[in-house]
Enzyme design. Structure first.
Site, PDB file in Angstrom:
ATOM      1  N   ASP A 124      33.648  56.536  31.865  1.00  0.00           N
ATOM      2  CA  ASP A 124      33.929  56.387  33.616  1.00  0.00           C
ATOM      3  C   ASP A 124      33.741  57.458  34.370  1.00  0.00           C
ATOM      4  OD1 ASP A 124      35.262  54.644  33.723  1.00  0.00           O
ATOM      5  OD2 ASP A 124      34.290  52.247  33.659  1.00  0.00           O
ATOM      6  N   ASP A 145      33.295  39.790  35.993  1.00  0.00           N
ATOM      7  CA  ASP A 145      31.793  40.163  36.563  1.00  0.00           C
ATOM      8  C   ASP A 145      30.947  40.574  34.390  1.00  0.00           C
ATOM      9  OD1 ASP A 145      31.586  42.800  36.272  1.00  0.00           O
ATOM     10  OD2 ASP A 145      30.476  42.424  38.271  1.00  0.00           O
ATOM     11  N   GLU A 157      27.036  47.377  35.681  1.00  0.00           N
ATOM     12  CA  GLU A 157      27.101  46.324  36.228  1.00  0.00           C
ATOM     13  C   GLU A 157      25.618  45.097  35.712  1.00  0.00           C
ATOM     14  OE1 GLU A 157      29.920  44.819  38.152  1.00  0.00           O
ATOM     15  OE2 GLU A 157      29.857  46.471  39.741  1.00  0.00           O
ATOM     16  N   HIS A 191      31.073  43.055  33.501  1.00  0.00           N
ATOM     17  CA  HIS A 191      30.481  44.793  33.537  1.00  0.00           C
ATOM     18  C   HIS A 191      31.812  44.915  32.258  1.00  0.00           C
ATOM     19  CE1 HIS A 191      33.765  45.420  36.938  1.00  0.00           C
ATOM     20  NE2 HIS A 191      34.037  46.317  35.974  1.00  0.00           N
TER      21      HIS A 191
HETATM   22  C1  F6R Z   1      36.906  51.391  33.057  1.00  0.00           C
HETATM   23  C2  F6R Z   1      36.323  50.864  33.449  1.00  0.00           C
HETATM   24  C3  F6R Z   1      35.925  48.843  33.995  1.00  0.00           C
HETATM   25  C4  F6R Z   1      36.999  48.084  33.510  1.00  0.00           C
HETATM   26  C5  F6R Z   1      37.196  47.202  34.126  1.00  0.00           C
HETATM   27  C6  F6R Z   1      38.007  46.207  33.387  1.00  0.00           C
HETATM   28  O1  F6R Z   1      37.465  53.114  32.515  1.00  0.00           O
HETATM   29  O2  F6R Z   1      34.728  50.965  32.817  1.00  0.00           O
HETATM   30  O3  F6R Z   1      34.680  48.369  32.880  1.00  0.00           O
HETATM   31  O4  F6R Z   1      37.451  48.159  32.037  1.00  0.00           O
HETATM   32  O5  F6R Z   1      36.068  47.434  35.470  1.00  0.00           O
HETATM   33  O6  F6R Z   1      39.681  46.769  34.463  1.00  0.00           O
HETATM   34  P1  F6R Z   1      40.921  46.123  34.397  1.00  0.00           P
HETATM   35  O7  F6R Z   1      41.560  46.589  32.764  1.00  0.00           O
HETATM   36  O8  F6R Z   1      41.448  46.775  35.400  1.00  0.00           O
HETATM   37  O9  F6R Z   1      41.065  44.594  34.915  1.00  0.00           O
END
Ligand code: F6R
Length: 261
Positions: free
Chosen positions: A68, A137, A144, A139
């Site tokens: 992303d 959450d 989301e 995601h």
């Molecule tokens: C990052 C991404 C997000 C993260 C998620 C967890 O490329 O796509 O889905 O993997 O927000 O983030 P952290 O690892 O910072 O807790």
């Protein structure tokens, strides 16, 4: 799904690095799918450590696709995911920028960015192993809750919660972009192997819902249940809410070595 409850984030990093290196050894032209965020950083450091110690496979033929990207950051912004992946991993592994692909968040590129990224993924032959984190959450990438389980790469709007979670990388929450380009859940499902990393107590409820709860767009990471080859590596606190944790560990401990992960 193979769920591996481990003790620490360090163990998660070591096993995750083993999985990625195994893929690269088997296929020197492997396509790696890379997540950003905090969770994969110890894994990326471990890969770099092994590479610098001369213990790693060659990355000369490897190509990478980011999961992303933020929309609206100036080009080259240090928190853009392209810059982050270069800084944390690919530069140190000697994977040049021409072999690292991400969706195009520029104002001109944006309208066609999703379609173009899907085409680039397909032209590369698809992702061999996709590193994933999970949001509090549930995601997955920046899909989301409510995202279509069949979605493709497109622009999405972050929730307030995710923007607050990611504010630690910026001066304030107001600086966190509202929009992102993200691989869809359907895009992620096309990778040949999904490697989900989860560490810390903030991920426990989301991980349990994703792997033991119902398949639903309200829990985007539950889409993992549809994939034939998923490995979940979780430290003790992230695995803390799994009802079948002891069984998962028993399965892993009794696994014949030839099966690998
Ligand atoms: C990052 C991404 C997000 C993260 C998620 C967890 O490329 O796509 O889905 O993997 O927000 O983030 P952290 O690892 O910072 O807790």
């Amino acid at each position: 799904m193979e769920i591996v409850p481990l003790e620490s984030a360090e163990q998660v990093a070591v096993l995750a690095a083993d999985v990625i290196e195994t893929v690269v050894r088997r296929r020197p032209g492997a396509v790696l799918g890379l997540a950003t965020g905090s969770t994969p950083l110890p894994t990326y450091r471990e890969l770099v450590r092994r590479h610098e110690a001369g213990l790693a496979p060659s990355y000369d033929g490897v190509r990478c696709f980011t999961l992303d990207e933020y929309v609206g950051l100036p080009a080259g912004h240090p928190e853009s995911y392209r810059a982050t992946i270069a800084r944390e991993l690919t530069d140190a592994l000697g994977i040049g920028a021409d072999r690292v692909h991400g969706p195009d968040p520029t104002p001109d590129g944006l309208p066609m960015a999703g379609e173009r990224y899907e085409a680039a993924l397909e032209a590369a032959g698809g992702v061999d192993v996709q590193v994933l984190g999970i949001g509090g959450d549930a995601h997955l990438a920046f899909n989301e809750p409510g995202s279509s389980l069949g979605s493709r790469t497109r622009m999405k709007t972050l929730t307030e919660q995710t923007r607050r979670d990611n504010a630690r990388f910026f001066d304030s929450v107001d600086d966190v972009p509202r929009h992102v380009l993200t691989q869809g859940l359907g895009t992620i499902l096309r990778a040949r192997h999904l490697l989900l990393l989860a560490t810390g107590p903030g991920k426990a409820a989301a991980l349990a819902a994703a792997v033991e709860g119902p398949l639903t767009a309200s829990c985007p990471a539950s889409v993992l249940q549809l994939h034939p080859h998923v490995t979940v590596l979780a430290d003790a606190s992230a695995a803390g809410a799994l009802a079948r944790r002891a069984h998962y560990r028993e399965v892993y401990d009794a696994k014949p070595e030839w099966q690998g992960l």
